[in-house]
Scaffold this active site. Structure first.
Site, PDB file in Angstrom:
ATOM      1  N   ASP A 289       0.830  -1.193   0.000  1.00  6.71           N
ATOM      2  CA  ASP A 289       0.000   0.000   0.000  1.00  6.71           C
ATOM      3  C   ASP A 289       0.873   1.253   0.000  1.00  6.71           C
ATOM      4  OD1 ASP A 289      -2.263  -1.575   0.120  1.00  6.71           O
ATOM      5  OD2 ASP A 289      -2.480  -1.407   2.297  1.00  6.71           O
ATOM      6  N   ARG A 290       0.330   2.334  -0.517  1.00  7.88           N
ATOM      7  CA  ARG A 290       1.102   3.580  -0.623  1.00  7.88           C
ATOM      8  C   ARG A 290       1.703   4.006   0.715  1.00  7.88           C
ATOM      9  NH1 ARG A 290      -1.942   9.111  -1.941  1.00  7.88           N
ATOM     10  NH2 ARG A 290      -2.345   8.901   0.286  1.00  7.88           N
TER      11      ARG A 290
END
Length: 249
Positions: free
Chosen positions: A56-57
């Site tokens: 995930d970012r």
């Protein structure tokens, strides 16, 4: 906010292992948001780069990219069969009521919120092994070892248990961790920079095999925001009931 730069952890003929900073995408997003992404960054340096998995970012830590088609097939098969060892570290809200726990709950897309997942019987099996490393006044440091690789699995399982990750905007309060809030004299109007303002999750270790059968254990050091948060949590906690365990043991 100024973004940290990625760090090459291992440069191998079969793969590149990178320490991904929080805020970087693993691969370009379909919205062409202009956010920095590891795939493009690596492609500029190495040419052919093949995607194996994603983070995930807001998750920092180890991520692996293949360098040629044979390595890509080999690594993707390891991830698909869950034979890759993955260890995460995360700071959660609340003092957990266990030392070790295994969560087995199916994960499915949430039809009401695009991009969000939910616990549902129709979902795919998801297994997460949890271990308490340190406990503070109102937070805990956990080691998380997902045996499966479902989207948002760790974040969703922790929310279900009632211990969401600090600053998680989808499955927690989304509120940053502030040093002043850890003291009894805290006033809501106090102005300060947050210790950590993104989901407090770090992909610490990946263990895998390359084509010749050689085993690799790849570790990414804790980023500054998590280290600063742990320093303040330890400093302000009435008692740390468990000292951090050396994950290499």
């Amino acid at each position: 906010m100024k973004k940290n730069r990625p760090e090459i952890l291992i440069e191998h003929p079969d793969f590149i292992a990178v320490n991904k900073p929080a805020g970087w995408l693993s691969v370009p997003d379909r919205f062409d948001s202009g956010l920095p992404n590891l795939y493009a960054w690596l492609k500029e340096q190495y040419g052919e780069i093949l995607i194996v998995h994603r983070l995930d970012r807001d998750t920092s830590g180890v991520i692996v990219f293949a360098r040629h088609a044979d390595a890509h097939r080999w690594l993707c098969e390891q991830f698909a069969t869950h034979s890759v060892g993955k260890t995460y570290l995360g700071i959660v809200e609340g003092r957990v009521d266990f030392e070790e726990k295994t969560v087995v709950l199916p994960v499915a897309p949430d039809p009401k919120t695009p991009g969000k997942m939910r616990i549902h019987a129709s979902g795919r099996e998801a297994v997460t092994h949890l271990k308490l490393l340190e406990s503070y006044n109102r937070h805990s440091l956990l080691q998380m070892m997902p045996a499966t690789g479902r989207t948002h699995q760790i974040r969703l399982h922790l929310q279900h248990l009632g211990y969401p990750l600090v600053a998680d905007p989808l499955y927690g309060s989304g509120k940053p961790l502030m040093a002043a809030s850890l003291y009894r004299s805290f006033h809501p109007g106090d102005q300060e920079r947050p210790l950590i303002a993104r989901t407090a999750l770090h992909a610490a270790i990946i263990e895998l095999q390359v084509l010749n059968g050689q085993h690799y254990r790849i570790e990414a050091p804790l980023p500054k925001d998590i280290k600063a948060s742990l320093y303040q949590l330890r400093k302000t906690s009435a008692a740390v009931v468990q000292s951090i365990r050396n994950s290499s043991k």
